[in-house]
Scaffold this motif. Structure first.
Motif, mmCIF file in Angstrom:
data_model
loop_
_atom_site.group_PDB
_atom_site.id
_atom_site.type_symbol
_atom_site.label_atom_id
_atom_site.label_comp_id
_atom_site.label_asym_id
_atom_site.label_seq_id
_atom_site.Cartn_x
_atom_site.Cartn_y
_atom_site.Cartn_z
ATOM 1 N N TYR A 1 42.460 32.649 43.380
ATOM 2 C CA TYR A 1 42.048 33.882 44.074
ATOM 3 C C TYR A 1 42.626 33.954 45.479
ATOM 4 N N SER B 1 35.278 31.911 37.741
ATOM 5 C CA SER B 1 36.676 32.287 37.906
ATOM 6 C C SER B 1 37.410 32.459 36.592
ATOM 7 N N ARG C 1 44.696 37.269 39.145
ATOM 8 C CA ARG C 1 44.606 35.903 39.686
ATOM 9 C C ARG C 1 45.999 35.294 39.760
ATOM 10 N N THR D 1 33.380 35.915 42.494
ATOM 11 C CA THR D 1 34.754 35.677 42.940
ATOM 12 C C THR D 1 34.756 35.221 44.392
#
Length: 1539
Positions: free
Chosen positions: A663, A165, A780, A272
């Protein structure tokens, strides 16, 4: 296997939820137990980055030793032991690598802290001793540990999510706590800095600016022309080409946003996390109960209690000490409200006029300390059926957001304000005693509502109380993320229904007591403490903010004294009560059945609630009474936790992965506890409501069950609209959710709450943040509150105030960038601040995987505040962007967070030869880029040939034929003539000097002689004296008497390099050369022979020297270039004659003409015009030394007007001096009789790109005194040819004006020219550099292949002319350099012509204009010097372009200069404002260079005005500046290292 992993994780997720609240330790145990059977144990890689056990165990021991100490003074709003531990662990990781970065260098005098006693106390107290006990050491962030691909455990997919991430590199944390302040000149520092840079490159990888990545680009752009083997008729093909290429491309070509071709788009990370649950089903609240005796309207409830329970207390207000001030009964509340309603409707205007009508909006302006007056005003408005709009009391014109409140009043059409007498007296007034007109406010009529000013209604008058309908009841203000204040209108039926649903959810009973600490004008304080309280005949005790500041325990004491059943508080109040807990032990909270936490939706509220419970459980507080809730102005109460049954298990908590949250996905944090977020529920949704979760951006699509989204509500008990703003209303109050296919799920409209959350097990609502606190960085989501919590976990006790931190994002270079601003404590040292800032960067990078763009500390009490003491975020952001924040410490980290820069360009080897390029141009129908001035022509008269062969002969001829003709007039600062020279005078003075050289100096023919004179006629006489004696004059600028140390070494260097045998000078300068001051800088004993020419005897030389050939050297022209290179060029007699003849033809100079010269006469075209041109052409030159303008600014312009001058020559520095100094005084000049209508040509002499902005400003400013708009033009020369272009407007001729084109800056960086329209993004205006002189030819050449280029292509300007210089003057005679620069040939095309390389980039463009001969005019555009260009990221930048952008960034930037240092771009800016503005410039300069040039500034240096060195031609000496910077000689105000 992957499928099974997901299954286990969801089981774990649900299990942890369902087992109630557990501690972190218990959670870890339970998790380990659950997962043990599925984990395959594989030995870990030995190179893991985990911290050594010893350090972590020491840390645990230290924490254990501290546990018995009291933490009474901690701010627990954002406090979480788990999170603090996580932050400390993250920082501990960086102990391994220690790296010293140079701290920002600050001049000591820059910031003077204001005295302590003038400051207001902070909102939250300072830290306690336990904060100072541990000051963790920090160092560089290590890269995240890699996941072992063989580890097939159920948590590995979660691990992948956490690892994958990170979009920002951990290099943001290259700032170390160990960093000490360094002096700039410290060689060690520079070495450390370059080590850091190389480490940065290693750590950041593809992110940093220094790495070269492939970007194939052809050097030449050849448009498609006629194909060689074309079957189509040539005519048709030409027609097609013409149609294909319209004359002017469509506007869309110029004004589209070209982000796609600029920005490097990061590739999507396959790891992701994505939502995997099913689509959410709308959640329904319990039905709203039907009560038989429910009133038809809220006013009816008040009427009922006023009549039946008149003595029952409605409200108790407290004084500043926390003691009861007065109690308002229901009877009094009713009677006063009726009186006010009657007064509003009947007694405001004259007898026949009714000022207020039902439905009108009225502002309520009451302080927080006076709830009674507000209650009466609010219910009085309801009874009069006018719409109250409660707002804050304006304290000054500079209140944060004051103009936005004006926008609210304007959009609601408010013209009347109700207030109390005391409040009105406190409002700011004008000197005449009227209320001040606040910025942005409509005109207001103020009405006092104190009882004595109200009229008692007649007995037959009764207020009209209709059944609740959909008309607005009141308007509640709300500030959005951008700072705009809007009014949420609540209908009468919504107000009633909301009271009903709150009564049902909170189980309110008649006659209960409620303690309210919240603002009673809006939100929960209004809904519970004013509206629902009256509905249920509740007794409200109102505790104002001022009381809480003086006595933080006051609300707890009120609960104890009044045996209150309900208390309405925020986390802040819980924290303040804990701080003051020791002060009183005999208090009981056993009476409380509900402790409503209004900001319980903040994820960080859980720790406040826990800490408060642990402190007060011994005082009778029951765990089940703590009821967090979620609210928003639009949806009103969204959810509230119902009071629990004693003994029942407490609700569950979610421990979520911050990586997943970024996310928008819910993942239980199973691996890295450092990045976990513990969230408590806010109970169930309100009775009678329906709730969905939709995606926060784009269409309102329903989320999946494991996805975070915006909560939307359908309920009768919510806001109806933004009053007066129908467009905004539709997007917020009339949302219809759609499913995954975009199909609406029904027709019921929902209201957006602005809250982000999800539905947990048992339909419990969890909120993880607000839309307005959402920062979208690189796709994000980050929550501002989460970042504040992490910053506060870095133990800031000595550095910043806990309650005064603002987090927001700014858009820079196509993405959002995170900025943190905090108030610094007055006693914080520079080092403490720098260490804290460095550690915050590391912590945020480790825990949130996001790089900070800027971290700024401002002096205490300088951030704009909201009325209740919080930080006004939007105003803070505005101050930051405008450069009005005035930080005292700042740290910019653009290298870390700007990850979307385009890839560096890598120049490809040229595969296309120059011949192919030329053929390609010809095939494409493009001409070769070359241009020429008109022919010099032949001189038929042999006398003229003899006269013009040598300048010495020309002077002798003039002395014989016209001896008394005045050639020169020298003026002083007062405009008085201080010297003249006729032809015969000049001839005789030259003879005297020639005789002295022969006799005193024993000078041989051909030896070099230095001329050291101030600007004047002595210099001209000495020059011709040298020629008469057969010597070679070397003209040198004299040293500055006040600055010998800096200027004398240059004089010495030129004397040494030129190997001069003698110095001609004045008496004064001779004394200076031999003075003690001079001896401190140079060796004065080794000067060559010095001859003082002031009082020479009348002697004639035996003969006047005549050179045997015109190719002999006439003089040497020495000059220091802008890159700091000293170069001398040889000018032959033939070149002198050709140049003078060329200028004579171009400017039409004759004996009867007069010109004015305000130039330095030491090199280049300035020297030619000052000394040579008049003798050759016979015109009269009025000489104005530029230094005289320093004492008399208007000297030059007054002279032009007085002598009716038609042609004048000046430098950019002279023009700038006049523009800045006289620009505002044109009326004064006019009054003095200055008239410039006579001036037809004002030529700026320079060796650079024309300064378009300056010439335009000059033309505009002096248009008022008659200056023609087309008078100003430019000249261009270089070292190899002193005059290439010179534009003079001839009377009666039709020659073209200098033309201006706009080129695309992005193409220019790639060495290409793309012409665009004016106003296009990234466009750069370029002005033609003047008309090419007669006899001069230029051609544009590729500097690498040396092949000619096509029209409108960027290349090096090569020149061929009879007045080219003969070569460089060197003692050693470097032949290769001579041949390369002065006698070079094209590699293809014309192999015979010899060209000289100017070292300047430019292009030739054939224009539509016609020149005097009727041919189309070829314009030469100079772009910049090749030596000066900066090669960054594989692209070519011209410093002037970056400097122009920087100068526009802030009003306090006077001048700026850029250069590179170890691959870093350094910007030096002169500050013309106050020194407190210095640090404001750092982010603005970084922003503007990033936005407009796609470069990251490495170092920003703020200096005093006049520090940037400028030469006599007005050009910046950037290399001198660079040397001074590296030698620490600038005495900067501030140096910021943007690491």
């Amino acid at each position: 296997m992957a499928k099974r992993n997901k299954q286990y994780s969801f089981i774990l997720f649900y299990f942890i939820f369902s087992t109630g609240d557990i501690t972190q330790k218990g959670y870890e145990k339970k998790r380990a137990k659950l997962l043990a059977p599925y984990i395959i144990h594989t030995p870990r890689n030995s190179s893991s980055h985990a911290p050594p056990p010893s350090s972590s165990s020491r840390y645990r021991e230290r924490r254990a030793r501290r546990t018995h100490r009291s933490g009474g003074t901690r701010d627990d709003r954002y406090r979480s032991d788990i999170h603090t531990e996580a932050v400390q662990a993250a920082l501990a990781k960086h102990k391994e690598e220690k790296m010293a970065l140079p701290m920002p260098t600050k001049r000591r005098s820059t910031y003077v802290q204001s005295p302590i006693e003038t400051r207001t106390p902070p909102d939250s107290s300072s830290g306690s001793e336990d904060e100072t006990a541990v000051r963790r050491q920090s160092s560089v962030v290590a890269p995240q540990p890699q996941v072992n691909p063989n580890l097939q455990s159920p948590e590995s997919w979660v691990n992948h999510i956490v690892q994958g991430s990170s979009t920002s590199s951990s290099a943001s944390s290259t700032l170390s706590q160990e960093a000490k302040p360094h002096r700039l000149c410290d060689g060690k520092t520079l070495k450390q800095c370059s080590n850091v840079l190389s480490l940065c490159v290693r750590a950041v990888g593809c992110v940093t600016v220094y790495l070269s990545l492939l970007l194939p680009l052809s050097t030449f752009t050849l448009p498609v022309g006629v194909p060689v083997s074309s079957r189509v008729s040539t005519k048709i093909q030409q027609l097609l080409n013409t149609l294909k290429r319209p004359k002017r491309p469509p506007l869309s070509d110029f004004f589209t946003d070209d982000a796609e071709e600029i920005v490097e788009v990061p590739q999507p990370d396959p790891n992701t996390p994505k939502p995997e649950g099913r689509q959410i089903i709308p959640v329904k609240g319990e039905p709203l109960g039907v009560v038989s005796n429910w009133p038809p309207a809220l006013q009816a409830a008040l009427a009922r209690w006023g009549a039946t329970q008149g003595k029952s207390p409605a409200l108790t207000a407290l004084d500043i000490t926390g003691k009861p001030l007065y109690t308002l009964t229901y009877g009094k509340l009713w009677s006063r409200s009726v009186k006010l309603a009657y007064t509003l409707l009947n007694k405001l205007g004259t007898k026949n006029e009714q000022i207020l009508k039902p439905g009108d909006r009225v502002a309520l302006v009451y302080p927080n300390s006076d709830p009674g007056m507000f209650w009466v005003a609010f219910y009085g408005c309801l009874l009069a059926e006018v719409i109250p709009v409660p707002i804050e009391v304006p304290l000054s014109r500079k209140d944060a957001g004051i103009s936005q409140v004006g926008f609210l009043l304007g959009s609601c059409g408010v013209g009347l304000a109700l207030t109390s007498e005391i409040c009105l007296k406190g409002l700011p007034k004008t000197p005449t005693g009227e209320i001040l007109q606040f910025k942005g406010w409509p005109r207001m009529k103020w009405v006092i509502t104190d009882s004595k000013y109200l009229t008692k209604p007649s007995k037959d008058w009764q207020p009209h109380i209709p059944t609740a309908n959909t008309d607005p009841a009141y308007i509640e203000y709300k500030a959005n993320k951008e700072g705009t204040v809007v009014g949420v209108a609540v209908s009468k039926v919504a107000m009633l229904t909301h009271c009903q649903s709150l009564t049902q959810a909170c189980n309110y009973c008649e006659g209960e007591t409620l303690v309210n600490v919240l603002d009673f004008k809006k939100d929960m304080g209004l809904w519970h403490g004013v509206l629902t309280a009256v509905m249920n005949r509740i007794h409200t005790i109102s505790v104002p903010y001022a009381v809480m500041k003086a006595c933080p325990l006051s609300w707890v004491q009120r609960v104890h004294i009044h045996k209150a059943r309900v208390a309405l508080v925020k986390c802040r109040d819980l924290h303040w009560a804990m701080m003051a807990h020791r002060e009183q032990r005999d208090i009981s909270l056993a009476s409380l059945r509900m402790l409503i936490v209004a900001d319980g939706a903040n994820p960080w509220s859980v720790s406040s609630c826990d800490a408060f419970l642990s402190k007060f459980q011994s005082h009778g507080l029951k765990p089940e009474v703590i009821c967090p809730c979620a609210t928003s102005p639009e949806a009103m109460t969204v959810a509230i936790r119902r009071p629990g049954v004693p003994g029942a298990p407490l609700p569950a908590r979610a421990i979520l992965s911050m990586g997943g949250l970024s996310y928008g996905v819910i993942r239980v944090n199973t691996e890295d506890k450092n990045s976990a977020l513990t969230v408590q529920d806010v109970g169930h949704i309100m009775p009678g409501a329906l709730m969905c979760i939709v995606k926060p951006d784009g269409p309102p699509q329903l989320c999946k069950t494991d996805e975070i989204g915006e909560i939307i509500i359908n309920s009768r008990a919510g806001g109806n609209m933004y009053y007066g703003l129908p467009g905004l209303t539709k997007n917020t109050f009339e949302v219809i959710p759609v499913n995954a296919n975009g199909v609406p799920i029904g027709e019921i409209p929902f209201v957006r709450s602005g809250l982000l959350g999800f539905v947990g097990p048992g339909s419990l609502i969890f909120v993880v943040g607000k839309i307005e606190g959402l920062l979208m960085v690189s796709g994000r989501r980050h929550n501002a509150d989460d970042l504040v919590a992490t910053a506060l976990a870095v133990e800031p006790v000595k550095t910043v105030y806990r309650g005064r931190i603002a987090v927001f994002s700014v858009t820079v270079f196509y993405d959002e960038r995170v900025v943190i601003v905090a108030e610094q404590r007055p006693d914080a040292s520079e080092e403490d601040s720098f260490q804290w800032m460095s550690r915050v960067l590391q912590a945020i990078d480790s825990i949130h995987q996001v790089g900070l763009y800027c971290l700024a500390l401002v002096p205490a009490n300088t951030l704009p505040k909201t009325p209740l003491g919080g930080i006004h975020i939007s105003d803070t952001k505005q101050f930051f962007l405008e450069g009005n924040l005035h930080p005292c410490n700042i740290l910019m980290c653009p290298h870390t967070c700007v990850t979307n820069l385009p890839k560096p360009r890598q120049k490809q080897p040229v595969g296309v030869g120059p011949a192919s390029v030329m053929v390609g141009n010809l095939v494409a129908g493009k001409r070769i880029a070359q241009a020429a001035g008109r022919d010099l022509g032949l001189i038929e008269d042999q006398d003229l040939v003899r006269k013009h062969q040598y300048l010495t002969e020309a002077l002798q001829w003039r002395a014989q034929t016209d001896p008394d003709h005045v050639l020169y007039i020298l003026l002083n600062a007062k405009g008085v003539t201080v010297g003249t020279a006729t032809c015969i005078q000049l001839h005789k003075r030259a003879e005297k000097i020639a005789a002295a050289l022969t006799e005193k100096g024993s000078i041989n023919t051909g030896e070099n002689v230095v001329l050291l004179y101030p600007p004047g006629i002595d210099l001209i006489a000495a020059f011709y004296g040298c020629l008469y004696a057969g010597c070679v004059p070397v003209n040198v600028r004299p040293p500055h008497p006040q600055n010998l140390a800096a200027t004398l070494p240059t004089v010495r260097m030129i004397i040494d390099v030129s190997a001069s045998a003698c110095i001609l000078t004045t008496q004064n300068l001779m004394r200076t050369l031999r003075s003690k001051e001079a001896a401190a800088s140079v060796n004065v004993k080794t000067w060559p022979t010095i001859i003082d020419t002031d009082d020479l005897p009348r002697r004639r030389p035996p003969q006047i020297y005549k050179p045997p050939t015109a190719e002999m050297i006439a003089y040497l022209d020495f000059s220091v270039s802008t890159t700091g290179m000293l170069t001398g060029v040889k000018i032959s007699h033939a070149a002198v004659s050709a140049l003078c003849r060329s200028i004579k033809l171009q400017c039409e100079l004759y004996s009867s003409r007069q010109i004015a010269i305000c130039l330095d006469p030491y090199c280049g075209l300035g020297f030619v015009l000052w000394c040579l041109a008049s003798v050759y052409s016979g015109h009269q030159s009025i000489l104005i030394p530029p230094f005289e303008l320093e004492t008399s600014l208007s000297l030059w312009l007054s002279t032009l007007s007085q002598y009716r001058i038609r042609d004048t020559f000046c430098s950019y520095s002279v023009m700038e001096l006049c523009t800045k100094g006289l620009g505002t005084q044109t009326d004064l000049l006019k009054a003095r009789g200055v008239n410039l209508s006579c001036v037809r040509s004002c030529v700026v002499i320079a060796e650079e790109r024309p300064r378009l902005a300056l010439t335009h400003s000059f033309s505009k400013l002096f248009k008022d005194v008659g200056l023609s708009s087309r008078a100003v033009s430019t000249a261009f020369g270089s070292r190899v040819n002193l005059a290439i272009c010179l534009q003079v407007h001839q009377p009666g001729t039709t020659g073209p004006d200098p033309c201006t084109v706009y080129v695309d800056m992005k193409s220019l960086r790639h060495d290409r020219v793309r012409l665009v329209e004016r106003g296009a993004p990234q466009s750069l205006p370029l002005m033609e550099s003047g008309k090419i002189l007669p006899g001069v030819r230029v051609i544009i050449v590729n500097p690498e292949t040396r092949g000619p280029l096509g029209d409108s292509h960027l290349g090096e300007i090569w020149v061929n002319s009879p007045h080219n210089a003969s070569g460089y003057y060197t003692i050693y005679g470097e032949e290769s350099l001579q041949a390369d620069h002065f006698n070079t040939k094209l590699s293809f095309g014309d192999p015979h012509t010899l060209w000289a390389r100017t070292g300047y980039l430019g292009f030739v463009k054939r224009t539509e204009l016609l020149d005097a001969s009727g041919d189309r005019h070829d314009a030469l555009f100079v772009v910049g010097s090749l030596d000066e260009t900066l090669e960054l990221r594989g692209l070519r930048y011209h410093p002037i372009d970056i400097e122009t952008s920087v100068s526009r960034a802030h009003r306090s930037i006077a001048e700026s200069a850029v250069f590179t240092w170890t691959n870093l771009l350094v910007v030096v800016s002169e500050l013309c404002g106050s020194e407190q503005d210095a640090l404001d410039l750092v982010p603005l300069i970084t922003n503007v260079v990033l936005e407009e040039h796609h470069l990251i500034v490495g170092v920003v240096v703020i200096v005093d005005p006049g520090v940037i060195p400028i030469n006599s031609r007005g050009e910046k000496q950037r290399m001198h500046l660079r040397d001074s910077f590296l030698a620490d000689q600038l005495d900067p105000i501030y140096v910021a290292y943007n690491m």
